[in-house]
Design a protein around this motif. Structure first.
Motif, short mmCIF file in Angstrom:
data_model
loop_
_atom_site.label_atom_id
_atom_site.label_comp_id
_atom_site.label_asym_id
_atom_site.label_seq_id
_atom_site.Cartn_x
_atom_site.Cartn_y
_atom_site.Cartn_z
N ASP A 25 0.80 -1.23 0.00
CA ASP A 25 0.00 0.00 0.00
C ASP A 25 0.83 1.28 0.00
O ASP A 25 0.51 2.25 0.68
CB ASP A 25 -0.94 0.01 1.22
CG ASP A 25 -1.84 -1.21 1.24
OD1 ASP A 25 -2.25 -1.64 0.15
OD2 ASP A 25 -2.12 -1.72 2.33
N GLY A 26 1.95 1.27 -0.73
CA GLY A 26 2.74 2.48 -0.85
C GLY A 26 3.56 2.81 0.38
O GLY A 26 3.99 3.94 0.59
N ASP A 27 3.79 1.84 1.25
CA ASP A 27 4.57 2.08 2.46
C ASP A 27 6.01 2.42 2.11
O ASP A 27 6.51 2.12 1.04
CB ASP A 27 4.60 0.83 3.35
CG ASP A 27 3.23 0.47 3.88
OD1 ASP A 27 2.36 1.35 3.88
OD2 ASP A 27 3.05 -0.67 4.30
N GLN A 136 -7.16 5.82 16.11
CA GLN A 136 -8.33 5.97 15.25
C GLN A 136 -8.48 4.75 14.35
O GLN A 136 -9.59 4.36 14.00
CB GLN A 136 -8.18 7.23 14.40
CG GLN A 136 -8.23 8.53 15.20
CD GLN A 136 -9.55 8.71 15.93
OE1 GLN A 136 -10.61 8.70 15.29
NE2 GLN A 136 -9.50 8.87 17.25
N ASN A 137 -7.35 4.16 14.01
CA ASN A 137 -7.35 2.94 13.19
C ASN A 137 -7.59 1.75 14.12
O ASN A 137 -6.73 1.40 14.94
CB ASN A 137 -6.01 2.81 12.47
CG ASN A 137 -6.00 1.69 11.46
OD1 ASN A 137 -6.67 0.67 11.63
ND2 ASN A 137 -5.23 1.85 10.41
N ALA A 145 2.29 2.30 6.46
CA ALA A 145 1.65 3.57 6.09
C ALA A 145 0.57 3.97 7.10
O ALA A 145 0.43 5.15 7.44
CB ALA A 145 1.05 3.45 4.68
N ALA A 146 -0.18 2.98 7.60
CA ALA A 146 -1.22 3.27 8.59
C ALA A 146 -0.60 3.74 9.91
O ALA A 146 -1.16 4.61 10.59
CB ALA A 146 -2.08 2.03 8.81
N ILE A 147 0.54 3.17 10.28
CA ILE A 147 1.23 3.60 11.50
C ILE A 147 1.67 5.05 11.36
O ILE A 147 1.49 5.87 12.28
CB ILE A 147 2.42 2.68 11.80
CG1 ILE A 147 1.92 1.27 12.14
CG2 ILE A 147 3.26 3.23 12.96
CD1 ILE A 147 3.02 0.22 12.17
N PHE A 173 3.13 -2.45 20.45
CA PHE A 173 1.83 -2.96 20.03
C PHE A 173 1.38 -4.12 20.91
O PHE A 173 2.21 -4.88 21.44
CB PHE A 173 1.91 -3.44 18.58
CG PHE A 173 2.09 -2.33 17.59
CD1 PHE A 173 1.01 -1.80 16.91
CD2 PHE A 173 3.36 -1.80 17.35
CE1 PHE A 173 1.18 -0.76 16.01
CE2 PHE A 173 3.54 -0.77 16.45
CZ PHE A 173 2.44 -0.24 15.78
N PRO A 174 0.07 -4.32 21.03
CA PRO A 174 -0.45 -5.54 21.67
C PRO A 174 -0.14 -6.76 20.81
O PRO A 174 0.03 -6.64 19.58
CB PRO A 174 -1.96 -5.30 21.75
CG PRO A 174 -2.17 -3.88 21.40
CD PRO A 174 -1.01 -3.43 20.58
N ALA A 175 -0.12 -7.92 21.42
CA ALA A 175 0.10 -9.16 20.66
C ALA A 175 -1.02 -9.41 19.66
O ALA A 175 -0.83 -10.14 18.69
CB ALA A 175 0.23 -10.33 21.64
N SER A 176 -2.17 -8.79 19.87
CA SER A 176 -3.32 -8.99 18.98
C SER A 176 -3.21 -8.19 17.68
O SER A 176 -4.02 -8.39 16.76
CB SER A 176 -4.61 -8.58 19.69
OG SER A 176 -4.54 -7.23 20.13
N ILE A 177 -2.22 -7.30 17.57
CA ILE A 177 -2.05 -6.48 16.38
C ILE A 177 -0.92 -7.05 15.52
O ILE A 177 0.18 -7.32 16.01
CB ILE A 177 -1.72 -5.02 16.73
CG1 ILE A 177 -2.86 -4.40 17.54
CG2 ILE A 177 -1.43 -4.20 15.48
CD1 ILE A 177 -4.13 -4.17 16.77
N THR A 178 -1.19 -7.22 14.24
CA THR A 178 -0.19 -7.67 13.27
C THR A 178 0.17 -6.51 12.36
O THR A 178 -0.71 -5.81 11.86
CB THR A 178 -0.74 -8.84 12.43
OG1 THR A 178 -0.99 -9.95 13.28
CG2 THR A 178 0.26 -9.25 11.34
N ILE A 179 1.47 -6.31 12.15
CA ILE A 179 1.94 -5.34 11.16
C ILE A 179 2.27 -6.14 9.91
O ILE A 179 3.10 -7.06 9.96
CB ILE A 179 3.16 -4.55 11.65
CG1 ILE A 179 2.80 -3.72 12.90
CG2 ILE A 179 3.68 -3.63 10.56
CD1 ILE A 179 3.13 -4.36 14.20
N LYS A 180 1.60 -5.85 8.80
CA LYS A 180 1.75 -6.71 7.63
C LYS A 180 2.78 -6.21 6.64
O LYS A 180 3.13 -6.92 5.70
CB LYS A 180 0.40 -6.88 6.92
CG LYS A 180 -0.05 -5.70 6.09
CD LYS A 180 -1.24 -6.09 5.20
CE LYS A 180 -1.64 -4.96 4.27
NZ LYS A 180 -2.73 -5.33 3.36
#
Length: 297
Positions: A25-27, A136-137, A145-147, A173-180
């Motif tokens: 996504d353009g990161d 917000q996300n 890019a979202a970060i 980050f929490p363990a429940s969040i994945t950075i892709k």
């Protein structure tokens, strides 16, 4: 002929994609991602003790002269030990003999390509504080890019301290969040640092991304020290294994100062009664990973 040209172009593109860390996504692209604990144990590591000594070279970009470190908790579900203790660690690390070792990576010299240096020195920094944001996300899978977007928004809303060219946001980050981006966090990588722009001035935003791979607090301080040291000495990483401006200190093949020490036994940073695990860093002055025994007042 036209079909062959199209196929050749497609093949060239795929070959390029296989050798570079392409992001979603353009990161932006962080080249030497910090490997997961499993990957560090399994894969071949850069040989900082090779017969031909490795050397960190200067490529003309900025460093963080006196880093202002901001701990950012991505929501209220960050591991409670990390949330409660990482601030004390970062406060100790940025004001310690660990950072003192980095002063040899000043930029008052010309780059390898003759580019003018940024005329900076590296000294101890300050810890700004621990801030828990309510993103917000709300996605459970986020991109680089979202970060970046979230950090900019939180700063604009005055939920985080305003950035300058010495500010480093260390995001947990929490363990429940994945950075892709760059593959999936805790599978393809364990952490990284980056910048929102390849422009040195007048504005940029420097940050580190530390997912929770469930390896405990000692691993988190080790990862954090690795990324902090590299962000200080190479504030704007760029893609590929051929470093160039605006990068600062890298080897000719693109390794940063902590990358070369992934195979070295971790060191310790002591502050009062607290002892923390930290990554060693490569020092040009001795052509190897520096010894440990770091202290903070």
């Amino acid at each position: 002929m036209q079909r062959r040209s199209i196929l050749a172009a497609a093949a060239a593109f795929l070959a390029m994609a296989a050798t570079a860390a392409r992001a979603d996504d353009g990161d932006s692209v962080a080249y030497h991602l910090f490997p997961t604990a499993a990957a560090r144990a399994a894969r071949a590591k850069p040989d900082a003790q090779a017969a031909t000594p490795r050397t960190m070279l200067y490529f003309g970009g900025p460093v963080l002269s006196h880093a202002k470190v901001v701990a950012v908790m991505w929501g209220s579900d960050v591991d409670p030990t990390t949330s409660a203790k990482i601030g004390d660690f970062l406060a100790a690390a940025v004001n310690s003999t660990y950072v003192d070792k980095l002063k040899e990576y000043a930029t008052n010299l010309k780059a390898t390509d003759g580019h003018a240096g940024t005329n900076q020195t590296i000294g101890r920094g300050t810890y700004v504080g621990n801030f828990t944001i309510m993103p917000q996300n709300k996605a459970r899978v986020v991109t680089d890019a979202a970060i970046q977007t979230e950090l900019r928004g939180q700063i604009a809303a005055h939920k985080l301290p305003r950035d300058d060219l010495d500010t480093l946001y260390m995001v947990y980050f929490p363990a429940s969040i994945t950075i892709k981006s760059f593959g999936r966090s805790c599978v393809a990588f364990g952490a990284y640092h980056s910048a929102t722009s390849a422009t040195v001035k007048p504005r940029n935003l420097f940050y580190g991304v530390m997912p929770d791979c469930r390896h405990g607090f000692a691993e988190m301080t080790y990862v954090s020290s690795h990324e902090m040291a590299e962000a200080i000495s190479d504030a704007i990483p760029t893609p590929g294994s051929h470093p160039a401006y605006p990068q600062a200190w890298n080897t000719q093949d693109g390794y940063e100062i902590a990358d070369l020490c992934e195979s070295a036994v971790p060191s310790r940073l002591v502050r009062g009664s607290q002892s923390y695990v930290v990554s060693r860093v490569f020092l040009n002055s001795i052509h190897r990973c520096g010894a440990g025994g770091f202290t903070s007042p």
